[in-house]
Design a protein around this motif. Structure first.
Motif, PDB file in Angstrom:
ATOM      1  N   ALA A 132       0.943  -0.968  -0.176  1.00  0.00           N
ATOM      2  CA  ALA A 132       0.071   0.117   0.169  1.00  0.00           C
ATOM      3  C   ALA A 132       0.831   1.245   0.144  1.00  0.00           C
ATOM      4  N   SER A 133       1.123   1.862  -1.137  1.00  0.00           N
ATOM      5  CA  SER A 133       2.046   2.763  -1.414  1.00  0.00           C
ATOM      6  C   SER A 133       1.432   4.367  -0.805  1.00  0.00           C
ATOM      7  N   VAL A 134       2.347   4.965  -0.019  1.00  0.00           N
ATOM      8  CA  VAL A 134       1.749   6.356   0.395  1.00  0.00           C
ATOM      9  C   VAL A 134       1.831   7.222  -0.495  1.00  0.00           C
ATOM     10  N   LEU A 135       2.634   7.166  -1.653  1.00  0.00           N
ATOM     11  CA  LEU A 135       2.951   7.875  -2.621  1.00  0.00           C
ATOM     12  C   LEU A 135       1.347   8.158  -3.424  1.00  0.00           C
ATOM     13  N   GLU A 136       0.794   6.938  -3.503  1.00  0.00           N
ATOM     14  CA  GLU A 136      -0.928   7.357  -4.233  1.00  0.00           C
ATOM     15  C   GLU A 136      -1.369   8.052  -3.298  1.00  0.00           C
ATOM     16  N   ALA A 137      -1.531   7.772  -1.925  1.00  0.00           N
ATOM     17  CA  ALA A 137      -2.474   8.484  -1.087  1.00  0.00           C
ATOM     18  C   ALA A 137      -2.032   9.829  -1.016  1.00  0.00           C
ATOM     19  N   PHE A 138      -0.899  10.109  -1.036  1.00  0.00           N
ATOM     20  CA  PHE A 138      -0.203  11.519  -1.207  1.00  0.00           C
ATOM     21  C   PHE A 138      -0.743  12.507  -2.436  1.00  0.00           C
ATOM     22  N   GLU A 139      -1.179  11.869  -3.482  1.00  0.00           N
ATOM     23  CA  GLU A 139      -1.571  12.642  -4.516  1.00  0.00           C
ATOM     24  C   GLU A 139      -3.020  13.273  -4.007  1.00  0.00           C
ATOM     25  N   ASP A 140      -3.757  12.493  -3.254  1.00  0.00           N
ATOM     26  CA  ASP A 140      -4.842  12.892  -2.829  1.00  0.00           C
ATOM     27  C   ASP A 140      -4.618  14.110  -1.760  1.00  0.00           C
ATOM     28  N   LEU A 141      -3.642  13.886  -0.969  1.00  0.00           N
ATOM     29  CA  LEU A 141      -3.339  14.780   0.080  1.00  0.00           C
ATOM     30  C   LEU A 141      -2.922  16.057  -0.471  1.00  0.00           C
ATOM     31  N   ARG A 142      -1.947  16.154  -1.430  1.00  0.00           N
ATOM     32  CA  ARG A 142      -1.703  17.244  -1.956  1.00  0.00           C
ATOM     33  C   ARG A 142      -2.795  18.146  -2.685  1.00  0.00           C
ATOM     34  N   ALA A 143      -3.833  17.166  -3.450  1.00  0.00           N
ATOM     35  CA  ALA A 143      -4.925  17.954  -3.859  1.00  0.00           C
ATOM     36  C   ALA A 143      -5.454  18.612  -2.888  1.00  0.00           C
ATOM     37  N   GLY A 144      -5.774  17.793  -1.740  1.00  0.00           N
ATOM     38  CA  GLY A 144      -6.518  18.391  -0.486  1.00  0.00           C
ATOM     39  C   GLY A 144      -6.222  19.698  -0.060  1.00  0.00           C
ATOM     40  N   LEU A 145      -4.689  19.663   0.152  1.00  0.00           N
ATOM     41  CA  LEU A 145      -3.966  21.001   0.530  1.00  0.00           C
ATOM     42  C   LEU A 145      -4.172  22.165  -0.351  1.00  0.00           C
ATOM     43  N   GLU A 146      -4.185  21.834  -1.708  1.00  0.00           N
ATOM     44  CA  GLU A 146      -4.402  22.844  -2.711  1.00  0.00           C
ATOM     45  C   GLU A 146      -5.806  23.354  -2.492  1.00  0.00           C
ATOM     46  N   ALA A 147      -6.918  22.511  -2.382  1.00  0.00           N
ATOM     47  CA  ALA A 147      -8.345  22.877  -2.057  1.00  0.00           C
ATOM     48  C   ALA A 147      -8.188  23.734  -0.699  1.00  0.00           C
ATOM     49  N   PHE A 148      -7.881  23.479   0.089  1.00  0.00           N
ATOM     50  CA  PHE A 148      -7.838  24.165   1.505  1.00  0.00           C
ATOM     51  C   PHE A 148      -7.250  25.655   1.175  1.00  0.00           C
ATOM     52  N   GLU A 149      -6.246  25.788   0.388  1.00  0.00           N
ATOM     53  CA  GLU A 149      -5.738  26.936   0.235  1.00  0.00           C
ATOM     54  C   GLU A 149      -6.659  27.966  -0.688  1.00  0.00           C
ATOM     55  N   ARG A 150      -7.164  27.216  -1.478  1.00  0.00           N
ATOM     56  CA  ARG A 150      -8.394  27.883  -2.481  1.00  0.00           C
ATOM     57  C   ARG A 150      -9.525  28.288  -1.528  1.00  0.00           C
ATOM     58  N   GLU A 151      -9.891  27.353  -0.478  1.00  0.00           N
ATOM     59  CA  GLU A 151     -11.155  27.859   0.077  1.00  0.00           C
ATOM     60  C   GLU A 151     -10.714  28.907   1.004  1.00  0.00           C
ATOM     61  N   ARG A 152      -9.681  29.025   1.712  1.00  0.00           N
ATOM     62  CA  ARG A 152      -9.247  30.131   2.620  1.00  0.00           C
ATOM     63  C   ARG A 152      -8.747  31.421   1.746  1.00  0.00           C
ATOM     64  N   THR A 153      -8.512  31.252   0.595  1.00  0.00           N
ATOM     65  CA  THR A 153      -8.115  32.423  -0.198  1.00  0.00           C
ATOM     66  C   THR A 153      -9.594  33.227  -0.423  1.00  0.00           C
ATOM     67  N   GLU A 154     -10.680  32.164  -0.808  1.00  0.00           N
ATOM     68  CA  GLU A 154     -12.070  32.912  -0.979  1.00  0.00           C
ATOM     69  C   GLU A 154     -12.694  33.425   0.291  1.00  0.00           C
ATOM     70  N   ARG A 155     -12.611  32.763   1.537  1.00  0.00           N
ATOM     71  CA  ARG A 155     -13.346  32.799   2.593  1.00  0.00           C
ATOM     72  C   ARG A 155     -12.620  34.086   3.622  1.00  0.00           C
ATOM     73  N   VAL A 156     -11.304  33.933   3.761  1.00  0.00           N
ATOM     74  CA  VAL A 156     -10.606  34.714   4.906  1.00  0.00           C
ATOM     75  C   VAL A 156     -10.112  36.257   4.037  1.00  0.00           C
ATOM     76  N   VAL A 157     -10.460  37.091   4.338  1.00  0.00           N
ATOM     77  CA  VAL A 157     -10.353  38.484   3.718  1.00  0.00           C
ATOM     78  C   VAL A 157      -9.954  39.240   4.599  1.00  0.00           C
ATOM     79  N   HIS A 158      -8.804  40.282   4.009  1.00  0.00           N
ATOM     80  CA  HIS A 158      -8.186  41.276   4.971  1.00  0.00           C
ATOM     81  C   HIS A 158      -7.992  42.528   4.024  1.00  0.00           C
ATOM     82  N   PRO A 159      -8.423  43.794   4.200  1.00  0.00           N
ATOM     83  CA  PRO A 159      -8.194  44.768   3.409  1.00  0.00           C
ATOM     84  C   PRO A 159      -6.666  45.317   2.889  1.00  0.00           C
ATOM     85  N   LEU A 160      -5.651  44.625   3.924  1.00  0.00           N
ATOM     86  CA  LEU A 160      -4.535  45.102   3.314  1.00  0.00           C
ATOM     87  C   LEU A 160      -3.724  43.876   2.593  1.00  0.00           C
ATOM     88  N   TYR A 161      -4.595  42.932   2.213  1.00  0.00           N
ATOM     89  CA  TYR A 161      -4.077  41.570   1.388  1.00  0.00           C
ATOM     90  C   TYR A 161      -4.965  41.475   0.088  1.00  0.00           C
TER      91      TYR A 161
END
Length: 415
Positions: free
Chosen positions: A222-251
């Protein structure tokens, strides 16, 4: 440090500091040289070393004091007093003397400073020894031109900023001076623009465990590398969601204001074995108004959601654990007197873009803000040169920063 030779002297301070290889734990020779230089220029000098036991109780640092290197790493503060100093304010001009390792890509020795066409090239030229030198020059320029001010200027050269702010954190936790500090300017490279908000960062290691097997029968593993592809995509989704939800006027100017960066990845043991273990070192941006702990909880919940939705037969995890240094965000309100003084100083020296900004990096300013000392980040050069091969700064920006900081100090001590 006479007024007529001030510019040359500041150039010499910057270049000499850049000639010291002040990587973590190696700052002492440069600090000793700077201490002697400040004393010869008429500063009263204080020094301090951080207490590892004390820092271990600080939320930014590891809990184990053995992981925090403090011995033989002095920070230096040089004081100039004006008029009746206790009747006025105290303004700290702060810079860090430590640098990151030089790395590859240099055309010459990174610790042999080079002057070419009005630019200084060396490790630390932009981040941030030229800014530190500008603080020294600004303090002396103010001294030579002022006869009616009350108060103090403190020029600080601290250690361990790249490791979370060892010298600054110690100064914030226990004041090394026999007087209070009213405000501070941290002369990091901001392209001569005022930064009143710095981003925090959560540092975690994320782990996966799988099942090893011989490469000839890898389907049994059971290769962790295959699971990591899902994990990496999930972290990218986490970044996108926070970019849309967390706002600050100086950023608003940043395409990705709260970046998620997988900076290091370790997996497997041997080429002919299925990779059964993985560790990813991850940095997550923390917005002003958030805390490291709150973003940590969000990330933990997100990782648990990834695991629930994934089809990872034989994979255990992901686990998550803090490591290294945690940076809390730091914010100073734009109506603080030190911010207004900086804006006035900029205008008086010909800089019109005085709007406060946010930065996606962390800085020692957060330690002073946490201690109740309003702090603004302002200095010469660009953060794009920091940690970069052939690190370079335009010297005219250093001269301009020196003039702005001197005028800002004059305005602040006069208020």
């Amino acid at each position: 440090m006479e007024d007529a030779s001030l510019e040359v002297t500041v150039r010499e301070i910057a270049a000499t500091l850049c000639s010291f290889e002040t990587t973590a734990g190696n700052e002492a020779p440069a600090q000793e040289w700077l201490q002697a230089t400040l004393e010869s220029a008429g500063f009263e000098v204080y020094t301090w070393e951080a207490d590892a036991e004390r820092l271990a109780n600080h939320p930014s640092f590891p809990d184990d004091p053995a992981l925090i290197e403090t011995d033989g790493r002095p920070s230096v503060g040089g004081i100039l007093e004006f008029g009746y100093p206790d009747a006025g304010k105290t303004l700290v001009l702060n810079g860090h003397v430590d640098v990151v390792p030089a790395g590859r890509g240099w055309e010459g020795d990174p610790f042999e400073p080079r002057w070419v066409d009005g630019r200084l090239t060396a490790r630390g030229a932009a981040d941030m020894k030229s800014g530190l030198a500008a603080c020294v020059g600004a303090a002396k320029a103010l001294e030579s031109s002022s006869t009616s001010l009350d108060g103090r200027i403190v020029v600080e050269s601290v250690v361990g900023e790249e490791e979370g702010g060892i010298g600054a954190a110690a100064a914030a936790l226990e004041n090394p001076y026999p007087f209070d500090r009213d405000a501070a300017i941290v002369a990091e490279p901001t392209e001569l623009r005022p930064v009143t908000a710095t981003e925090g960062s959560l540092m975690v290691e994320i782990g996966l465990e799988g099942r090893s097997a011989h490469a000839a029968t890898r389907w049994r593993g059971a290769s962790v590398l295959e699971a990591f592809e899902d994990l990496r995509a999930g972290l990218e989704a986490f970044e996108r969601e926070r970019t849309e939800r967390v706002v600050h006027p100086l950023y608003e100017e940043f395409q990705i204001p709260w970046p998620v960066c997988i900076g290091r990845l370790e997996a497997g043991e041997w080429a002919s074995s299925v990779a059964d273990e993985l560790t990813a070192s991850v940095r997550v941006g923390v917005a002003p108004g958030e805390t490291v702990a709150s973003v940590e909880r969000e990330l933990q919940a997100h990782l648990e959601g990834i695991a629930r939705e994934a089809d990872w037969g034989g994979i255990v995890g992901p686990t998550m654990e803090r490591f290294s240094i945690q940076f809390e965000p730091g914010v100073t309100e734009s109506d603080e007197s030190v911010v207004r003084a900086l804006q006035t100083g900029m205008e008086r020296t010909g800089l019109s873009d005085t709007s406060p900004r946010g930065a996606t990096y962390g800085a020692d300013s957060r330690h002073y803000v946490g201690a109740g000392i309003p702090t603004v980040v302002f200095g010469p050069g660009s953060i794009e040169q920091a940690h970069f091969p052939e690190e370079t700064i335009e010297w005219d920006s250093v001269e301009r920063a020196m003039s702005v900081i001197a005028e800002t100090a004059r305005v602040y001590l006069s208020s």
